[in-house]
Design a protein around this motif. Structure first.
Motif, mmCIF file in Angstrom:
data_model
loop_
_atom_site.group_PDB
_atom_site.id
_atom_site.type_symbol
_atom_site.label_atom_id
_atom_site.label_comp_id
_atom_site.label_asym_id
_atom_site.label_seq_id
_atom_site.Cartn_x
_atom_site.Cartn_y
_atom_site.Cartn_z
ATOM 1 N N SER A 104 52.772 47.748 53.742
ATOM 2 C CA SER A 104 51.160 47.114 53.763
ATOM 3 C C SER A 104 50.387 47.080 52.009
ATOM 4 N N PHE A 105 50.281 48.249 51.576
ATOM 5 C CA PHE A 105 49.682 47.299 50.557
ATOM 6 C C PHE A 105 50.776 47.808 49.252
ATOM 7 N N ARG A 109 50.033 44.700 46.561
ATOM 8 C CA ARG A 109 50.211 44.616 44.868
ATOM 9 C C ARG A 109 51.314 43.321 44.874
ATOM 10 N N GLY A 141 46.938 53.664 49.372
ATOM 11 C CA GLY A 141 45.825 52.752 48.665
ATOM 12 C C GLY A 141 45.220 54.132 48.005
ATOM 13 N N MET A 143 43.017 50.175 46.283
ATOM 14 C CA MET A 143 44.478 49.130 46.354
ATOM 15 C C MET A 143 43.595 48.499 44.279
ATOM 16 N N ASN A 240 37.203 54.236 46.089
ATOM 17 C CA ASN A 240 37.761 53.698 47.739
ATOM 18 C C ASN A 240 36.348 53.343 48.851
ATOM 19 N N HIS A 258 36.143 51.636 52.007
ATOM 20 C CA HIS A 258 37.354 50.818 51.404
ATOM 21 C C HIS A 258 36.830 50.237 50.325
ATOM 22 N N LEU A 261 39.742 47.796 48.488
ATOM 23 C CA LEU A 261 40.116 46.476 49.774
ATOM 24 C C LEU A 261 39.718 45.903 49.970
#
Length: 373
Positions: A104-105, A109, A141, A143, A240, A258, A261
């Motif tokens: 996902s991350f 990216r 993450g 992110m 984060n 978060h 993100l």
């Protein structure tokens, strides 16, 4: 990765070796090359040692899309869609062969590169490789944005001073306490015992609070360890979390929870939706409606990108719905001095804080998959 003593031993030894090599060979070997070698060794040799084919194929696929975008063979929306395709197929359980740790991350990216890079940067093979497979952020993450990454690794030199080392150690230790003390205690003493009980109002309240605190300490602990580890190598990985328990309202909550993100989704989901809606005469005359659509879609993605299982979809819808309600209250307050005065009342302000945290706790409990929903 952050759960074994050997990892930390290798981490500290590697950081000292990394800093030494960079200082000795800085004029002949670029910072990017050194970090790429470390990413190859740490991630592909440690994290992906049992499934090396999938990350190789994913990297080749995403890098190929970036090159096609640079050569204008693909439009931006086409390249972004193709980059998201493997993740979407995995989340829909249509092609689990593409599943891999950190997909996902890594995909996010790759999308960030397509949207925010200079052409000369994206063609740098080592920059792109080490960004996608940075060992500190590969799993969950934070992110870490492309522009911040390029700025960090193109710095003329990096010296691991005593002050930087101690700051890094302090943040890593703080993360260890959060993840392996507070989160583990909550999981062992509360969640493991209450999660199997038949659902009642009491169970719902206890589990909502317990899981919310568990998720915060577990994820914030991981993030702090990743940030501290990155500092050992001169990387400024973003914060984060910022005490979400102090949030005044839903908007403030997502500025604290978060954060990386939330900000990324704001840039790649909210802003494009809002700006495109504002091209219409209707939405130019009804800006709050355009804002609400963008807000709902952004917060819905916060939950639903994990998959289309009911718990993710419902929690994402709750995230979005609560934030839209708050935005409508603000819109009404701008048009009524009476409502503004009412919202500024200390009791109402305190009640707003409580309702914000309560709604977030319920949404996160549903997100966990342990609720009846």
């Amino acid at each position: 990765m952050y759960t074994s003593a050997p990892f930390f031993a290798v981490l500290f030894a590697s950081s000292l070796l990394f800093a030494g090599l960079h200082r000795l060979l800085g004029n002949r070997l670029s910072y990017t090359s050194l970090f790429s070698f470390f990413a190859l060794f740490a991630v592909w040799g440690y994290v992906f040692k049992s499934q090396i084919i999938v990350p190789i194929l994913m990297f080749s696929y995403l890098y190929g899309i970036a090159i096609c975008k640079d050569k204008s063979w693909l439009k931006t929306w086409q390249s972004v869609t193709l980059s998201l395709l493997p993740l979407i197929l995995v989340k829909l359980h249509l092609n689990n062969h593409w599943g891999m740790i950190g997909l996902s991350f890594m995909t996010f990216r790759a999308v960030d590169v397509l949207l925010y890079r200079n052409k000369k940067d994206s063609r740098n093979f080592f920059q792109y490789f080490s960004y996608l497979f940075s060992p500190f952020i590969i799993l969950a993450g934070p992110m870490y944005r492309w522009r911040s990454w390029v700025q960090d690794i193109t710095q003329p030199n990096f010296r691991l001073t005593t002050a930087v080392f101690l700051q890094s150690m302090e943040q890593i230790f703080y993360g260890i306490v959060q993840k392996f003390l507070f989160a583990m205690l909550i999981d062992n003493l509360i969640i493991s015992h209450w999660s199997h009980r038949p659902f009642t109002l009491t169970v719902g309240i206890v589990m909502s609070l317990a899981y919310s605190f568990y998720l915060y300490f577990d994820f914030a602990g991981y993030s702090n360890m990743a940030i501290g580890a990155g500092r050992l190598f001169g990387l400024n990985i973003p914060a984060n979390f910022n005490l979400p328990i102090l949030a005044k309202n839903p908007q403030d909550f997502w500025r604290r929870f978060h954060i990386s993100l939330s900000e990324w989704l704001r840039d790649v989901v909210f802003m494009p939706i809002y700006m495109n809606l504002m091209k219409s005469d209707f939405f130019r005359n009804h800006k709050v409606t355009a804002q609400n659509i963008g807000i709902f879609c952004t917060l819905f993605c916060m939950g639903a990108w994990n998959g289309l299982e009911l718990n993710y979809v419902v929690s994402g819808a709750l995230f979005g719905g609560i934030s839209v309600m708050h935005n409508m209250i603000l819109w009404c307050a701008k048009r009524s001095q009476k409502i503004t005065s009412w919202l500024n009342n200390p009791l109402i302000s305190f009640a707003g804080r409580v309702l914000t945290l309560a709604s977030a706790a319920v949404s996160l409990y549903i997100f966990s998959g342990m609720s009846p929903v």
